[in-house]
Design a protein around this motif. Structure first.
Motif, PDB file in Angstrom:
ATOM      1  N   ASP A 116       0.818  -1.214   0.000  1.00  0.00           N
ATOM      2  CA  ASP A 116       0.000   0.000   0.000  1.00  0.00           C
ATOM      3  C   ASP A 116       0.849   1.260   0.000  1.00  0.00           C
ATOM      4  O   ASP A 116       0.470   2.269  -0.609  1.00  0.00           O
ATOM      5  CB  ASP A 116      -0.939  -0.013   1.210  1.00  0.00           C
ATOM      6  N   VAL A 117       1.985   1.232   0.685  1.00  0.00           N
ATOM      7  CA  VAL A 117       2.891   2.394   0.653  1.00  0.00           C
ATOM      8  C   VAL A 117       3.373   2.639  -0.768  1.00  0.00           C
ATOM      9  O   VAL A 117       3.396   3.785  -1.245  1.00  0.00           O
ATOM     10  CB  VAL A 117       4.077   2.169   1.616  1.00  0.00           C
ATOM     11  N   TRP A 118       3.752   1.574  -1.467  1.00  0.00           N
ATOM     12  CA  TRP A 118       4.235   1.729  -2.845  1.00  0.00           C
ATOM     13  C   TRP A 118       3.146   2.304  -3.752  1.00  0.00           C
ATOM     14  O   TRP A 118       3.416   3.113  -4.640  1.00  0.00           O
ATOM     15  CB  TRP A 118       4.697   0.381  -3.390  1.00  0.00           C
ATOM     16  N   ALA A 119       1.915   1.909  -3.527  1.00  0.00           N
ATOM     17  CA  ALA A 119       0.830   2.350  -4.402  1.00  0.00           C
ATOM     18  C   ALA A 119       0.294   3.736  -4.042  1.00  0.00           C
ATOM     19  O   ALA A 119      -0.305   4.399  -4.897  1.00  0.00           O
ATOM     20  CB  ALA A 119      -0.316   1.341  -4.363  1.00  0.00           C
ATOM     21  N   SER A 120       0.504   4.203  -2.807  1.00  0.00           N
ATOM     22  CA  SER A 120      -0.204   5.401  -2.337  1.00  0.00           C
ATOM     23  C   SER A 120       0.680   6.627  -2.150  1.00  0.00           C
ATOM     24  O   SER A 120       0.143   7.728  -2.014  1.00  0.00           O
ATOM     25  CB  SER A 120      -0.903   5.098  -1.003  1.00  0.00           C
ATOM     26  N   TRP A 121       2.019   6.453  -2.118  1.00  0.00           N
ATOM     27  CA  TRP A 121       2.838   7.625  -1.809  1.00  0.00           C
ATOM     28  C   TRP A 121       2.704   8.738  -2.853  1.00  0.00           C
ATOM     29  O   TRP A 121       2.868   9.924  -2.517  1.00  0.00           O
ATOM     30  CB  TRP A 121       4.307   7.221  -1.630  1.00  0.00           C
ATOM     31  N   PRO A 122       2.417   8.464  -4.158  1.00  0.00           N
ATOM     32  CA  PRO A 122       2.273   9.593  -5.104  1.00  0.00           C
ATOM     33  C   PRO A 122       1.138  10.540  -4.755  1.00  0.00           C
ATOM     34  O   PRO A 122       1.176  11.707  -5.162  1.00  0.00           O
ATOM     35  CB  PRO A 122       2.008   8.884  -6.438  1.00  0.00           C
ATOM     36  N   PHE A 123       0.125  10.088  -4.013  1.00  0.00           N
ATOM     37  CA  PHE A 123      -0.945  11.015  -3.626  1.00  0.00           C
ATOM     38  C   PHE A 123      -0.393  12.121  -2.734  1.00  0.00           C
ATOM     39  O   PHE A 123      -0.657  13.320  -2.958  1.00  0.00           O
ATOM     40  CB  PHE A 123      -2.052  10.251  -2.900  1.00  0.00           C
ATOM     41  N   LEU A 124       0.388  11.744  -1.735  1.00  0.00           N
ATOM     42  CA  LEU A 124       0.976  12.766  -0.863  1.00  0.00           C
ATOM     43  C   LEU A 124       1.990  13.610  -1.627  1.00  0.00           C
ATOM     44  O   LEU A 124       2.116  14.813  -1.394  1.00  0.00           O
ATOM     45  CB  LEU A 124       1.638  12.111   0.345  1.00  0.00           C
ATOM     46  N   ASN A 150      -8.480   6.939   3.641  1.00  0.00           N
ATOM     47  CA  ASN A 150      -8.431   6.060   2.475  1.00  0.00           C
ATOM     48  C   ASN A 150      -7.841   4.697   2.838  1.00  0.00           C
ATOM     49  O   ASN A 150      -8.360   3.659   2.420  1.00  0.00           O
ATOM     50  CB  ASN A 150      -7.605   6.726   1.372  1.00  0.00           C
ATOM     51  N   HIS A 151      -6.796   4.681   3.641  1.00  0.00           N
ATOM     52  CA  HIS A 151      -6.184   3.412   4.024  1.00  0.00           C
ATOM     53  C   HIS A 151      -7.063   2.660   5.010  1.00  0.00           C
ATOM     54  O   HIS A 151      -7.114   1.432   4.975  1.00  0.00           O
ATOM     55  CB  HIS A 151      -4.799   3.659   4.621  1.00  0.00           C
ATOM     56  N   PHE A 152      -7.739   3.380   5.879  1.00  0.00           N
ATOM     57  CA  PHE A 152      -8.637   2.705   6.821  1.00  0.00           C
ATOM     58  C   PHE A 152      -9.784   2.032   6.078  1.00  0.00           C
ATOM     59  O   PHE A 152     -10.294   0.996   6.501  1.00  0.00           O
ATOM     60  CB  PHE A 152      -9.198   3.731   7.819  1.00  0.00           C
ATOM     61  N   ASN A 153     -10.183   2.623   4.956  1.00  0.00           N
ATOM     62  CA  ASN A 153     -11.321   2.110   4.193  1.00  0.00           C
ATOM     63  C   ASN A 153     -10.879   1.256   3.013  1.00  0.00           C
ATOM     64  O   ASN A 153     -11.685   0.947   2.139  1.00  0.00           O
ATOM     65  CB  ASN A 153     -12.160   3.293   3.677  1.00  0.00           C
ATOM     66  N   ASN A 154      -9.601   0.866   2.986  1.00  0.00           N
ATOM     67  CA  ASN A 154      -9.085   0.114   1.844  1.00  0.00           C
ATOM     68  C   ASN A 154      -9.629  -1.317   1.866  1.00  0.00           C
ATOM     69  O   ASN A 154      -9.472  -2.054   2.836  1.00  0.00           O
ATOM     70  CB  ASN A 154      -7.556   0.093   1.879  1.00  0.00           C
ATOM     71  N   PHE A 155     -10.244  -1.718   0.777  1.00  0.00           N
ATOM     72  CA  PHE A 155     -10.804  -3.064   0.675  1.00  0.00           C
ATOM     73  C   PHE A 155     -10.156  -3.868  -0.451  1.00  0.00           C
ATOM     74  O   PHE A 155      -9.848  -5.050  -0.295  1.00  0.00           O
ATOM     75  CB  PHE A 155     -12.313  -2.970   0.425  1.00  0.00           C
ATOM     76  N   ILE A 213     -18.669   5.309  12.308  1.00  0.00           N
ATOM     77  CA  ILE A 213     -18.376   6.129  13.497  1.00  0.00           C
ATOM     78  C   ILE A 213     -16.876   6.364  13.637  1.00  0.00           C
ATOM     79  O   ILE A 213     -16.416   7.483  13.923  1.00  0.00           O
ATOM     80  CB  ILE A 213     -18.949   5.440  14.753  1.00  0.00           C
ATOM     81  N   LEU A 214     -16.088   5.320  13.412  1.00  0.00           N
ATOM     82  CA  LEU A 214     -14.636   5.461  13.541  1.00  0.00           C
ATOM     83  C   LEU A 214     -14.064   6.411  12.489  1.00  0.00           C
ATOM     84  O   LEU A 214     -13.136   7.170  12.767  1.00  0.00           O
ATOM     85  CB  LEU A 214     -13.966   4.092  13.423  1.00  0.00           C
ATOM     86  N   MET A 215     -14.632   6.373  11.284  1.00  0.00           N
ATOM     87  CA  MET A 215     -14.117   7.247  10.233  1.00  0.00           C
ATOM     88  C   MET A 215     -14.523   8.698  10.443  1.00  0.00           C
ATOM     89  O   MET A 215     -13.901   9.606   9.885  1.00  0.00           O
ATOM     90  CB  MET A 215     -14.614   6.764   8.876  1.00  0.00           C
ATOM     91  N   MET A 216     -15.572   8.953  11.217  1.00  0.00           N
ATOM     92  CA  MET A 216     -15.989  10.330  11.478  1.00  0.00           C
ATOM     93  C   MET A 216     -15.111  11.008  12.515  1.00  0.00           C
ATOM     94  O   MET A 216     -15.084  12.236  12.591  1.00  0.00           O
ATOM     95  CB  MET A 216     -17.459  10.350  11.932  1.00  0.00           C
ATOM     96  N   ILE A 217     -14.385  10.229  13.332  1.00  0.00           N
ATOM     97  CA  ILE A 217     -13.583  10.828  14.406  1.00  0.00           C
ATOM     98  C   ILE A 217     -12.466  11.716  13.851  1.00  0.00           C
ATOM     99  O   ILE A 217     -12.364  12.896  14.218  1.00  0.00           O
ATOM    100  CB  ILE A 217     -13.035   9.721  15.331  1.00  0.00           C
ATOM    101  N   PRO A 218     -11.588  11.211  12.950  1.00  0.00           N
ATOM    102  CA  PRO A 218     -10.543  12.117  12.429  1.00  0.00           C
ATOM    103  C   PRO A 218     -11.113  13.261  11.611  1.00  0.00           C
ATOM    104  O   PRO A 218     -10.554  14.371  11.629  1.00  0.00           O
ATOM    105  CB  PRO A 218      -9.670  11.189  11.569  1.00  0.00           C
TER     106      PRO A 218
END
Length: 336
Positions: free
Chosen positions: A207-215, A267-272, A316-321
């Motif tokens: 996931d790090v390899w696939a997602s770092w270009p977003f940041l 996005n990572h928390f919701n990654n399926f 509920i967990l995703m609404m906290i951050p």
């Protein structure tokens, strides 16, 4: 002779002073007409909001209320044909989700720990990679546009292609990762990356390899908005590049970096897709993230009530951050 209603006594310069006139009172009928016109305009604005409100009701409110109701019932493959008469069991599904989970995987509580560790760990690892990559291509040099395009390659590659590629790389014995680590005597050639506790780190690396270009994209956009005059002034004052980075770059990037970290974490928390394609179902408990657990519970064990309870817990967990980020933005507006 001038009329006294418009001209006064002559002044020192020989000019006539103008006597202010009282405003002519507007008839009450005209005021009432203007008031009625404004009220009609306000009502027309409200009517224009009706289609948007209907869409929100159909697309958001009704599915949410239906999910809440389903989470309070024992809806499964036996009661799905008459789901309105499914036994109402209250919060038992929430208690079962936390204590037991589905028959094939971990409990919701364990999946929450896996998802939180996965999202935070991935975000922490990809943040310095994205910042360093953005700093490298921020200044002009020959071939910069090609490097920028190359950096986007992991991000534009479909997720299922990334997942299958990394699944092949992490295959035991003949996968490239195992062969390389075995050749360097760092790990055994028979390390089980796709099952067992190592599956968590395999998922994080992929996931790090696939997602770092977003940041990288977000930080690069923020760097484009920083004026070069700030760096020139710092250079004249004797500040080094490291000092300029911590005193100018990071403070100027703070708003966009905060938004990027929030979106990345959610996005990572919701990654399926990535864990589903890499590990299949049921996954190893170390890679049993909450979205995958919800899928297995709802569509493989057909316990729709329990799956709905897990979905509400996820929401509920995703609404906290998101709540803390919105609060942080309001504090910034008040201080400004």
């Amino acid at each position: 002779m001038l009329p006294r209603s418009t001209q006064g006594e002559s002044g020192t310069g020989g000019q006539l002073a103008t006597i202010p006139q009282e405003p002519t009172p507007v008839p009450s009928s005209i005021l009432q007409a203007k008031y009625t016109k404004v009220r009609k305009g306000e009502r027309s604005v409200y009517w224009m909001m009706v289609p948007a409100l209907l869409l929100l009701l159909v697309l958001v409110a009704l599915p949410f209320l239906l999910s809440v109701y389903t989470s309070l019932t024992r809806l499964n493959q036996y009661t799905i044909t008459d789901w309105l008469r499914a036994p109402f069991i209250g919060i038992d599904n929430y208690i079962t989700a936390i204590r037991q989970g589905n028959a094939l995987g971990a409990s919701a509580l364990q999946s929450v720990f896996v998802s939180v560790a996965f999202s935070i760990g991935t975000t922490v690892l990809l943040t310095p990679i994205g910042i360093i990559a953005a700093l490298l291509v921020n200044k002009p040099f020959t071939g910069r546009r090609w490097i920028r395009a190359l950096f986007l390659l992991p991000y534009i590659t479909p997720v299922f292609v990334n997942a299958i590629t990394w699944r092949l790389l992490f295959m035991t014995k003949w996968g490239l990762i195992d062969r390389t680590l075995g050749f360097l005597h760092i790990a055994s050639k028979q390390t089980l990356w796709l099952i067992g506790p190592h599956s968590f780190w395999a998922m994080v690396i992929a996931d790090v390899w696939a997602s770092w270009p977003f940041l990288y994209l977000m930080v690069l956009a923020g760097l484009q908005g920083i004026s070069d005059e700030l760096y020139q002034s710092a250079f004249i004052d004797g500040a080094s590049r490291v000092r300029s980075f911590f005193s100018i770059t990071l403070p100027m990037l703070r708003p966009i970096l905060g938004l990027a970290l929030l979106l990345s974490t959610l996005n990572h928390f919701n990654n399926f897709t990535l864990p589903f394609m890499m590990f299949g179902t049921p996954p190893s408990p170390s890679a049993d993230v909450l979205p995958l657990n919800v899928y297995v519970t709802s569509f493989q064990t057909f316990n729709f009530g329990l799956g709905s309870a897990m979905s509400i817990i996820t929401l509920i967990l995703m609404m906290i951050p998101a709540f803390f980020y919105i609060r942080m933005l309001r504090l910034g507006e008040e201080s400004a």
